[in-house]
Write a protein that holds these residues in place. Structure first.
Motif, mmCIF file in Angstrom:
data_model
loop_
_atom_site.group_PDB
_atom_site.id
_atom_site.type_symbol
_atom_site.label_atom_id
_atom_site.label_comp_id
_atom_site.label_asym_id
_atom_site.label_seq_id
_atom_site.Cartn_x
_atom_site.Cartn_y
_atom_site.Cartn_z
ATOM 1 N N THR A 101 0.814 -1.217 0.000
ATOM 2 C CA THR A 101 0.000 0.000 0.000
ATOM 3 C C THR A 101 0.847 1.267 0.000
ATOM 4 O OG1 THR A 101 -0.150 -0.168 2.411
ATOM 5 C CG2 THR A 101 -1.938 -1.140 1.135
ATOM 6 N N ALA A 102 1.984 1.235 0.693
ATOM 7 C CA ALA A 102 2.840 2.431 0.730
ATOM 8 C C ALA A 102 3.373 2.749 -0.662
ATOM 9 C CB ALA A 102 3.987 2.217 1.714
ATOM 10 N N GLN A 103 3.806 1.715 -1.393
ATOM 11 C CA GLN A 103 4.307 1.929 -2.751
ATOM 12 C C GLN A 103 3.189 2.415 -3.660
ATOM 13 O OE1 GLN A 103 7.800 1.199 -3.423
ATOM 14 N NE2 GLN A 103 7.245 2.613 -5.047
ATOM 15 N N ALA A 104 1.996 1.862 -3.462
ATOM 16 C CA ALA A 104 0.853 2.302 -4.264
ATOM 17 C C ALA A 104 0.599 3.788 -4.060
ATOM 18 C CB ALA A 104 -0.385 1.493 -3.895
ATOM 19 N N ASP A 105 0.612 4.229 -2.807
ATOM 20 C CA ASP A 105 0.389 5.646 -2.521
ATOM 21 C C ASP A 105 1.437 6.520 -3.203
ATOM 22 O OD1 ASP A 105 -1.736 4.937 -0.969
ATOM 23 O OD2 ASP A 105 -0.739 5.243 0.945
ATOM 24 N N ASP A 106 2.693 6.088 -3.137
ATOM 25 C CA ASP A 106 3.768 6.869 -3.758
ATOM 26 C C ASP A 106 3.554 7.000 -5.266
ATOM 27 O OD1 ASP A 106 4.994 7.204 -1.326
ATOM 28 O OD2 ASP A 106 6.456 5.601 -1.618
ATOM 29 N N HIS A 107 3.177 5.905 -5.912
ATOM 30 C CA HIS A 107 2.979 5.942 -7.365
ATOM 31 C C HIS A 107 1.785 6.826 -7.739
ATOM 32 C CE1 HIS A 107 6.160 3.198 -8.084
ATOM 33 N NE2 HIS A 107 5.547 2.109 -7.652
ATOM 34 N N TYR A 108 0.694 6.740 -6.985
ATOM 35 C CA TYR A 108 -0.466 7.581 -7.285
ATOM 36 C C TYR A 108 -0.109 9.063 -7.129
ATOM 37 C CZ TYR A 108 -3.417 3.379 -7.059
ATOM 38 O OH TYR A 108 -3.997 2.147 -7.274
ATOM 39 N N ARG A 109 0.627 9.379 -6.076
ATOM 40 C CA ARG A 109 1.010 10.785 -5.871
ATOM 41 C C ARG A 109 1.932 11.274 -6.993
ATOM 42 N NH1 ARG A 109 1.872 8.963 -0.415
ATOM 43 N NH2 ARG A 109 0.100 9.507 0.907
ATOM 44 N N GLU A 110 2.863 10.415 -7.413
ATOM 45 C CA GLU A 110 3.753 10.832 -8.495
ATOM 46 C C GLU A 110 2.975 10.988 -9.795
ATOM 47 O OE1 GLU A 110 7.938 9.675 -10.773
ATOM 48 O OE2 GLU A 110 7.109 8.288 -9.271
ATOM 49 N N ALA A 111 1.991 10.112 -10.015
ATOM 50 C CA ALA A 111 1.170 10.232 -11.224
ATOM 51 C C ALA A 111 0.502 11.600 -11.280
ATOM 52 C CB ALA A 111 0.119 9.122 -11.254
ATOM 53 N N ILE A 112 0.025 12.072 -10.146
ATOM 54 C CA ILE A 112 -0.627 13.379 -10.086
ATOM 55 C C ILE A 112 0.389 14.498 -10.212
ATOM 56 C CG2 ILE A 112 -1.887 14.923 -8.536
ATOM 57 C CD1 ILE A 112 -3.335 12.343 -7.530
ATOM 58 N N ALA A 113 1.569 14.297 -9.628
ATOM 59 C CA ALA A 113 2.616 15.313 -9.752
ATOM 60 C C ALA A 113 3.038 15.492 -11.206
ATOM 61 C CB ALA A 113 3.825 14.925 -8.900
ATOM 62 N N VAL A 114 3.053 14.385 -11.970
ATOM 63 C CA VAL A 114 3.427 14.449 -13.386
ATOM 64 C C VAL A 114 2.326 15.103 -14.204
ATOM 65 C CG1 VAL A 114 3.860 13.026 -15.440
ATOM 66 C CG2 VAL A 114 5.022 12.508 -13.284
ATOM 67 N N ASP A 115 1.067 14.730 -13.907
ATOM 68 C CA ASP A 115 -0.062 15.285 -14.657
ATOM 69 C C ASP A 115 -1.228 15.457 -13.692
ATOM 70 O OD1 ASP A 115 -2.012 16.087 -16.381
ATOM 71 O OD2 ASP A 115 -2.104 14.218 -17.534
ATOM 72 N N ALA A 116 -1.434 16.662 -13.233
ATOM 73 C CA ALA A 116 -2.483 16.934 -12.248
ATOM 74 C C ALA A 116 -3.881 16.767 -12.818
ATOM 75 C CB ALA A 116 -2.317 18.349 -11.701
ATOM 76 N N ARG A 117 -3.992 16.491 -14.118
ATOM 77 C CA ARG A 117 -5.303 16.298 -14.739
ATOM 78 C C ARG A 117 -5.648 14.815 -14.908
ATOM 79 N NH1 ARG A 117 -7.739 20.535 -16.311
ATOM 80 N NH2 ARG A 117 -9.087 19.366 -17.729
ATOM 81 N N ASN A 118 -4.910 13.943 -14.258
ATOM 82 C CA ASN A 118 -5.183 12.509 -14.331
ATOM 83 C C ASN A 118 -6.310 12.174 -13.355
ATOM 84 O OD1 ASN A 118 -5.207 9.697 -14.231
ATOM 85 N ND2 ASN A 118 -2.990 9.533 -14.429
ATOM 86 N N ALA A 119 -7.530 12.151 -13.843
ATOM 87 C CA ALA A 119 -8.695 11.944 -12.981
ATOM 88 C C ALA A 119 -8.653 10.586 -12.293
ATOM 89 C CB ALA A 119 -9.977 12.086 -13.796
#
Length: 693
Positions: free
Chosen positions: A95-113
């Motif tokens: 779960t910790a790795q999942a959270d990190d990846h989701y946050r980075e996905a948003i950091a890369v593209d804040a429009r990723n719904a």
């Protein structure tokens, strides 16, 4: 050797044709040709994305992003690849790795719904409803068609105590919805107290006559305090259902209880109806029928915890229910596994609440004490949610079993482990615990006071309780053999001292006398109404501070009940949103006095208050659940805060709130007395001796 330009063109053609593996093969064959590097990497990245090779896709898109930092399409693709990598990590349990990846996905593209939605789901799973609500709101802003995210947004707003924000979220739903979604939307409107909107959504959900949806509606109506409608919907579910759904519906219909009863007459009627419901279940669902029905133990999962909050002796009702329920559970469990000798000194602690909260606070310290005494302690967590505290408790045990799936799997694991002793900390509070506790799965089986009322189950041999909280004739209240521990029954860690905040910072009236009533609506029985009215009549500056419940419909019922007793909701009631533990303690520290509920007194709540030096007033009854705060006050050396009558309760509360010197003396004595309450090792020593006998 094939021409690299021709190879990459063929690879791109294969990619467009959906031949992902072939496209990758051709791109690799191109080799490291600088002039073709962008095209090669693009094929490899997109092929990996489509083939579900998430780490490879992320690596390739990272390269492309470095090469083309302003390319919006590359940013969007990298963000989606990171989102997918997060979902893969989540599926693998990281779960910790999942959270990190989701946050980075948003950091890369804040429009990723989708990444916002997934991040919201992770926060929701951790009960961080404010964070989840913000993430879902952003998702819906980016993609209004994501109705599932909108629903979860509304749910999280409700759970964090922001009902108006929840209504705003739900108001954006289209008028026509699929049946499943309509049932969920209706349930949210029901819990928010909007009966008309709930009915409109339910009508869509029930158009197809789906029994499972009718049952979901019944449970939502019950959660909003509407027992009559819940019974009607349960009857509709039972009339067109398989055996499992019919059994679940029968339990709701027979055992529905008001969460906020209107008065004592409503309580008496509910108890009569409950007794009749037990008789109906025994008559209509005998063990013989259940054994051949095809229903499962999960269908038997049920909790009628509201019974304990009515302020009466529940032993007769609990035993009548326990007799039927024990036979029903045995019938549904089927033939037991081949008998195994119990493993000596192996103990299983079975709960659905090994997370931040009362159960872990009370019973988590047992783990280390029992292990130190030579027990092999296995922690069995049958709830779906885990948090940081779950992992911390698991690390203290000899073994940890997270079993959120079907109860038959839990049953098999417990039989396989063959403990000598099983302890259930909260029978009656968590529906999934109840069927297990009804079965004989170990030579000795105990319940504890996480839900402080006897189980009534023949399979439970002993009940662990706290001696200072029990009355002299306490054994008469239990079917189980009563086993008493000193003090709080555990080594309870002193809650943190709250930071001092101004009332303005906390959203509180700056000059009023603040009587905090921080209890769930189900705890605030009708007997409390007259006490509040008495305080309001004697103290013109009294304001009662309450917290929004996860079901605002229940708060609305309370408001109507208070108003009927002459308590002006606008002038006297001050509602706060649900708070984090830290903010909750800050509110306590800024208040004048805590009003304990007489029929079912505070546990964690009272301990939090005393740790802040806040005086609380208690009015004990005969049952243990009404005497918890009384025992705490006596142990702290402030017995004058224990009232002998309703009149004395009112007088004491008004004096504490209004007389500064009296209150200051009480606060000083509470601070001096709490060392006797917290971090006491004696209850753990007594526990070890009790379980060894």
């Amino acid at each position: 050797m094939a021409d690299p330009a021709a190879l990459i063109a063929s690879a791109e053609q294969a990619l467009r044709a959906g031949q992902w593996a072939r496209a990758r093969e051709l791109a690799i064959a191109c080799g490291d040709v600088a002039a073709l590097a962008l095209r090669t990497r693009a094929v490899l990245a997109n092929a990996a994305l489509q083939l579900g090779e998430h780490a490879e896709a992320v690596a390739q898109f990272r390269w492309l992003r470095e090469a083309l930092p302003m390319h919006a399409g590359v940013r969007a693709a990298l963000s989606m690849a990171l989102n997918n990598l997060g979902s893969a990590a989540l599926q693998a349990g990281d779960t910790a790795q999942a959270d990190d990846h989701y946050r980075e996905a948003i950091a890369v593209d804040a429009r990723n719904a989708l990444a916002w939605q997934n991040l919201g789901g992770r926060a929701q799973a951790a009960n961080r409803f404010d964070v989840a609500a913000q993430a879902y709101a952003r998702c819906v802003e980016l993609d209004p068609a994501r109705l599932d995210a909108r629903l979860q947004w509304a749910l999280c707003e409700r759970l964090r105590g922001a009902p108006q924000a929840a209504r705003t979220a739900l108001a954006g739903m289209p008028a026509t919805l699929p049946a499943e979604l309509a049932a969920q939307v209706g349930a949210e409107w029901e819990l928010l107290g909007d009966a008309a909107a709930a009915r409109a959504a339910y009508a869509q959900a029930l158009a197809g006559g789906d029994a499972a949806l009718a049952l979901r509606i019944a449970r939502a109506q019950l959660g909003a305090g509407d027992c009559a409608s819940a019974r009607t919907s349960a009857a509709r579910a039972a009339g067109n259902a398989d055996a499992g759904t019919a059994l679940r519906a029968a339990l709701v219909g027979a055992l529905a209880l008001p969460l906020v009863p209107a008065d004592e007459a409503a309580i008496a009627a509910a108890r009569t109806q409950f007794a009749e419901g037990i008789a109906a279940l025994a008559r209509e669902w005998p063990a013989e029928r259940l054994a051949r029905s095809g229903a499962s133990l999960d269908d038997l999962a049920h909790s009628h915890y509201a019974l304990a909050y009515q302020g009466h002796d529940d032993r007769a009702l609990a035993c009548a229910f326990g007799d039927w329920y024990g036979a029903a559970a045995a019938a549904l469990a089927g033939s037991p596994a081949p008998a195994q000798d119990a493993a000596p000194r192996r103990l299983a602690l079975v709960s659905a609440r090994w997370t931040l909260g009362t159960i872990a606070a009370y019973f988590g310290p047992w783990i280390g004490a029992l292990r130190a005494a030579g027990w092999q302690v296995e922690l069995v967590h049958i709830g779906s949610v885990v948090d940081e505290l779950t992992h911390a408790l698991a690390a203290q045990a000899d073994a940890f079993h997270h079993l959120p799936g079907p109860l038959v799997e839990v049953l098999a694991r417990l039989r396989e482990r063959a403990p000598e002793l099983i302890v259930y900390p909260e029978v009656g509070l968590s529906p999934r615990v109840h069927p297990l506790a009804a079965l004989r799965l170990a030579p000795r089986q105990y319940a504890a006071w996480g839900h402080p009322v006897g189980t009534g189950l023949p399979a439970i041999d002993g009940y662990l309780s706290c001696a200072p909280m029990e009355s002299p004739n306490a054994a008469e209240h239990y079917r189980e053999a009563l086993r008493l521990l000193p003090g709080l029954g555990t080594r309870y860690a002193r809650p943190a001292r709250a930071a001092r905040r101004s009332r303005a910072e906390l959203g509180l009236p700056p000059t009023a006398h603040l009587y905090v009533v921080p209890h769930a609506p189900v705890k605030i029985a009708p007997a409390m109404d007259a006490l509040l009215a008495g305080i309001a009549g004697r103290d013109p500056d009294a304001r009662f501070v309450l917290f929004e419940d996860s079901s605002p419909a229940l708060g609305a019922r309370l408001r109507r009940r208070f108003e009927a007793h002459g308590i002006d909701p606008a002038a006297r009631l001050h509602w706060l949103p649900r708070a984090s533990p830290e903010r909750f303690r800050e509110v306590l520290a800024a208040s004048d006095v805590l009003l304990d509920t007489p029929g079912f007194s505070g546990g964690n709540t009272s301990l939090d208050a005393l740790a802040q030096g806040l005086p609380l007033v208690a009015l004990p009854g005969t049952q243990m659940r009404s005497r918890q705060s009384t025992a705490m006050l006596q142990q702290c050396g402030v017995p004058e805060l224990v009232a002998a009558s309703a009149q004395e309760y009112v007088e004491t509360a008004v004096r504490v709130a209004g007389e500064r010197e009296f209150a200051a003396d009480l606060r000083a004595r509470i601070d001096a007395g709490t060392p006797a309450l917290f971090d006491d090792p004696a209850p753990l020593r007594a526990l070890v001796e009790t379980l060894a006998s």
